[in-house]
Design a protein around this motif. Structure first.
Motif, PDB file in Angstrom:
ATOM      1  N   ALA A  75      -6.340   4.086  -0.815  1.00  0.00           N
ATOM      2  CA  ALA A  75      -5.259   3.257  -0.308  1.00  0.00           C
ATOM      3  C   ALA A  75      -5.444   2.997   1.176  1.00  0.00           C
ATOM      4  CB  ALA A  75      -3.914   3.947  -0.570  1.00  0.00           C
ATOM      5  N   LEU A 129      -6.744  -1.327  -6.223  1.00  0.00           N
ATOM      6  CA  LEU A 129      -6.910  -1.208  -4.765  1.00  0.00           C
ATOM      7  C   LEU A 129      -8.256  -1.770  -4.306  1.00  0.00           C
ATOM      8  CD1 LEU A 129      -5.377   2.292  -4.040  1.00  0.00           C
ATOM      9  CD2 LEU A 129      -4.698   0.147  -2.998  1.00  0.00           C
ATOM     10  N   VAL A 179       0.830  -1.214   0.000  1.00  0.00           N
ATOM     11  CA  VAL A 179       0.000   0.000   0.000  1.00  0.00           C
ATOM     12  C   VAL A 179       0.856   1.252   0.000  1.00  0.00           C
ATOM     13  CG1 VAL A 179      -1.819   1.216   1.237  1.00  0.00           C
ATOM     14  CG2 VAL A 179      -1.795  -1.260   1.209  1.00  0.00           C
TER      15      VAL A 179
END
Lengths: 630, 100, 165
Positions: free
Chosen positions: B48, C47, B4
């Motif tokens: 994120a 994501l 991440v």
């Protein structure tokens, strides 16, 4: 249901105030009159309902909502109906309705027609709140409300300088009395903890109020009454109030508002009785006013001003009644006075109407053949107020004087009797100068001479009828204990002080004296103004000083002007010049200038470019984030 | 599996590039676009973070940011158009009515 | 595979923004920005946010950028505008930007360290997102709709020409 009595004229006033501009004139007249008539109808129904209530039951109270609730101070918006307020509502709505109707004719040509009826409805509303309020706070609201309407209506023709000034004078003089009045209310709250009339009565009966305190409160309240009811020393506004339209003078400045003081004293009668001293003061002030105002009425040439002084004088009589403990008699005089005095005013208005607005009696005379309805009705009013037997004024005035005598107040009684002579004299002076003798009319006025339209004369006839018969509800006690219906009706509200009774022969004697006095006054007027019209001039020539003194109303206005108004104005000017202009304005201007120059200085940092602002923003973010991180 | 932190790094780079674009450019429209870049950098950081924290709340917030950005763009562009009509210019340095 | 996709999209994205900066033509700038936003949408997809990715491409790269291009068309500058020349503004902003870069990096480093993990479970189910929008976030959602209406009306009123002109 009775709580609708004030609300109907109130709602009508609201509608007229908001939508009046778009309503046709005819509709405005109908709504204004019918709203008061509806109130009158409900008042009548409530009155007869009240007659059936067994004695000793508590007054009917309707709480509309809780108005103020702050700690121990609370006041409800609650209306009450008891004999006292019932009589007042009958007078206010009954006489008020007739005056509304009369106004339709009287004001027909006025460009402020709708505004006039808005005010008149609003006044009726405020007056009804005054008499029906179940606590002192609400009563004070009505008290101020009628004061406001009085101001608005005195200054109704505000483009006339004198009218605007008269309105201001009335308002300011009333303020003085009201300040004392509200102080009295504060004291009552302080001691009783409530403004509710029942609570006050309870506290007074329970002995929670000392005599000294009662005197203080009663005198403060009475000071308020002297303002509103035009008694010495605050009577000066009432003669000037005649600048307003005549029906207004009849309604507000004769029949209803100016008698509010008498109503208030009667409402608080227990307090005045407890104090004793205060009652004495009320009686003496009333008696002095009665005779003082009557003497001033002698020399006036303005028909409305004579009636105004006469009103002051008659209210003096009402206060005599209250002062000697005969509250019922005072209220009775209020009741009868409402009829004959509004009748006199309306008839005077009718005379004015006929003469294109002429007020000066020296330019009248011999009008009785031109005004076949106005003349007899005016005459009835004059006879009634003069105290000739079998008309209403006789019974009420006699009741007051008899009580004064019976209580041993011989001084007050004597003053009242003298006042009665003067009353009969100036009233008939008015009648003779206006309706009898030779014509002294303006040629211009004579061309337009005409009797008033129906809508004005019918109320006159109705009022004349009541001026004759209204007295029969309160016959003298000599005719039997039960003869005085009026007084018996008020019994639940009036708490008896010590009663003094005269024997029958003394009472008959007093009645005879009253009658003699009244007839005597009328006869003198007849001699002076009809039989040998030269007499007044001879007397004036003999006592020029006295005449001047009376003609100039004892110079009271001038004295007040010099002693109070002028110093106040001059003092205010000094303060204005030195404090307001220099200190206050200087501070404010200085603050503004300082802010302005500081802004100018800081504005140098402004480039006007977005990027510079963005740069500073970025710098701020970097510094702030750095502070958070390290 | 991509860490991440890579996305965060990209988000930071985008944000700073947006700032630089804002200061380099001189016409209002492109400066406005630079602001949109910064907004999107923030969006990326939110997504994120949603991934990192395992909670969809971050995505909801991005959804709101996008809608508000749409409204902001409409009004902002309208204002730019209005300014252009009056001044006949969209250079940022020509607008300095706020100069003291 | 993931790393490869990420690198590609990141390069496209940063390249798009650089193109925006370097191009003098506003229309070109706008097109570069479309590229950057579209690749950002791909990154969202990486994501675990397929719904937001779709929204990003449809609304941002689509609707909003079309708006920009329309305005550019209406203004229609003949030649581009040269970049900023004021040295000290540029210099100061560059220095501050670098500072900000460092600070943000430190901040993210600290945050991720505190978070202590790098996720793993699937979170981006559009169904789940829709449920959240209409339950926990119902009021913001409704308020946003009001905001959009207001912006719409505002924009129209602002741009409308007065009739007397």
């Amino acid at each position: 249901m009775f709580w609708l009595i004030p609300l109907i004229p109130g709602a009508s006033a609201f509608i007229l105030a908001v939508f009046g501009k778009w309503l046709p004139k005819k509709y405005v007249s109908w709504q204004a009159c019918l709203s008061v008539f509806a109130s009158f109808g409900i008042s009548l129904v409530s009155f007869f309902g009240l007659l059936k209530v067994p004695p000793g039951s508590p007054p009917v109270i309707k709480t509309l909502f809780s108005w103020i609730q702050s700690g121990s101070f609370n006041a409800d918006l609650s209306l009450q109906l008891d004999p006292l307020s019932s009589i007042m509502t009958l007078v206010v709505t009954g006489v008020g309705f007739l005056i509304h109707v009369y106004s339709v004719g009287y004001m027909a040509q006025d460009k402020g027609y709708k505004r006039y009826f808005t005010y008149l409805n609003l006044f009726t509303f405020a007056m009804l709140i005054l008499v029906m309020g179940a606590n002192l706070v609400l009563m004070f609201v009505g008290w101020e409300g009628v004061g406001l309407c009085s101001y608005l209506l005195i200054g109704f023709w505000f483009e006339k300088h004198s009218a605007a000034n008269a309105g201001k004078k009335a308002f300011i003089v009333n303020r003085i009395g009201d300040a004392a009045f509200i102080l009295g209310i504060f004291f009552i709250f302080l001691i009783v903890g409530s403004g509710d009339f029942r609570a006050i009565t309870g506290a007074l009966e329970g002995g929670a109020v000392t005599q000294g305190m009662a005197t203080l409160i009663a005198l403060l309240l009475f000071a308020g009454a002297t303002g509103k009811s035009a008694q010495i020393p605050l009577y000066v506004w009432l003669p000037d109030a005649m600048e307003g339209p005549t029906p207004v003078s009849a309604l507000i400045h004769a029949a209803t508002m100016v008698t509010a003081g008498v109503y208030m004293v009667s409402r608080m009668n227990l307090l005045f009785t407890l104090s004793g001293v205060a009652g004495q003061v009320v009686g003496i002030v009333g008696a002095l006013t009665a005779i003082f105002a009557a003497t001033m009425a002698l020399t006036q040439n303005d028909i409305k001003r004579v009636l105004a002084y006469s009103t002051i004088s008659q209210i003096g009589y009402m206060f005599i009644g209250c002062g000697v403990g005969a509250y019922a008699a005072g209220m009775f005089h209020l009741f009868t006075h409402a009829f004959f005095k509004s009748l006199l005013f309306l008839a005077a208005g009718s005379v004015m109407h006929a003469l294109s607005g002429e007020l000066d009696m020296r330019k009248m005379g011999g009008l009785r053949k031109y005004l076949p309805l106005t003349y007899p009705t005016f005459l009835v009013g004059a006879i009634a107020i003069a105290g000739v037997p079998f008309l209403s004024g006789f019974f009420s005035k006699d009741a007051i004087l008899t009580h004064a005598y019976a209580q041993g107040q011989y001084f007050i009684w004597a003053l009242g009797l003298m006042g009665a002579v003067l009353t009969a004299f100036y009233m008939f002076r008015l009648v003779f100068l206006t309706f009898f003798g030779q014509e002294r009319l303006d040629p211009h006025a004579k061309e337009h001479l005409h009797e008033s339209p129906r809508v004005m004369t019918v109320p006159l006839v109705v009022l004349a009828f009541f001026s004759i018969v209204a007295g029969y509800v309160g016959l003298p006690v000599v005719l039997g204990k039960k003869a005085n219906l009026f007084s018996r009706f008020l019994d639940p509200v009036i708490h008896p002080g010590h009663e003094a009774h005269l024997n029958i022969s003394a009472e008959w004697l007093l009645i005879l004296i009253s009658v003699a006095v009244a007839l005597c006054g009328i006869y003198i007027a007849y001699v002076f103004y009809l039989k040998s019209p030269r007499t007044p001039h001879r007397i004036v020539a003999r006592f020029p000083m006295l005449y001047k003194l009376l003609y100039n109303k004892y110079y009271v206005d001038e004295i007040y002007n010099a002693a109070i108004v002028r110093p106040l104005v001059n003092g205010s000017r000094v303060v204005y010049d030195n404090f307001d202009l220099k200190v206050i304005d200087g501070t404010i201007d200085g603050t503004a200038a300082a802010t302005g120059s500081a802004g100018k200085l800081l504005s140098l940092f402004q480039s006007g470019l977005i990027k510079d602002y963005g740069l500073v923003l970025l710098l701020g973010v970097v510094v702030f984030l750095g502070y958070l991180l390290f | 599996m991509i860490p991440v932190s890579y996305f965060f790094g990209l988000s930071i780079v985008l944000f700073v590039l947006g700032i630089i674009a804002f200061f380099i450019k001189r016409d209002l429209i492109t400066m406005f676009m630079a602001i949109e870049v910064m907004l999107n950098a923030a969006n990326l950081a939110f997504i994120a973070l949603a991934k990192a924290a395992g909670s969809p709340a971050g995505q909801v917030i991005v959804f709101f940011i996008i809608t508000v950005a749409a409204a902001e763009a409409a009004v902002g562009l309208a204002i730019i158009l209005l300014v252009f009509r009056q001044k006949k210019s969209i250079k940022a340095e020509d607008m300095r009515l706020l100069k003291g | 595979m993931g790393i490869f996709l990420f690198s590609l999209l990141a390069i496209l994205c940063v390249g798009g923004v650089l193109g925006l900066i370097l191009s003098r033509n506003q229309a070109h700038s706008a097109l570069f920005l479309v590229l950057a936003f579209a690749s950002l949408g791909g990154l969202f997809g990486l994501l675990d946010a397929p719904f937001i990715a779709a929204v990003q491409i449809i609304i941002y790269a689509g609707a909003i950028m079309v708006l920009f291009i329309f305005v550019i068309m209406m203004i229609n500058l003949e030649q581009g505008i040269a970049p900023e020349r004021k040295r000290w503004t540029l210099g100061l902003s560059a220095v501050l930007a670098v500072f900000l870069l460092i600070e943000l990096g430190l901040a993210v480093h600290g945050t991720l360290g505190a978070l202590g993990r790098t996720g793993g479970e699937s979170i981006g189910d559009p169904k789940e997102l829709g449920r959240l929008l209409f339950t926990d976030y119902l009021y913001p959602f409704e308020i946003t709709s009001v905001l959009i209406i207001a912006a719409l009306v505002g924009a129209i009123v602002l741009v409308k020409k007065k009739e007397k002109e």
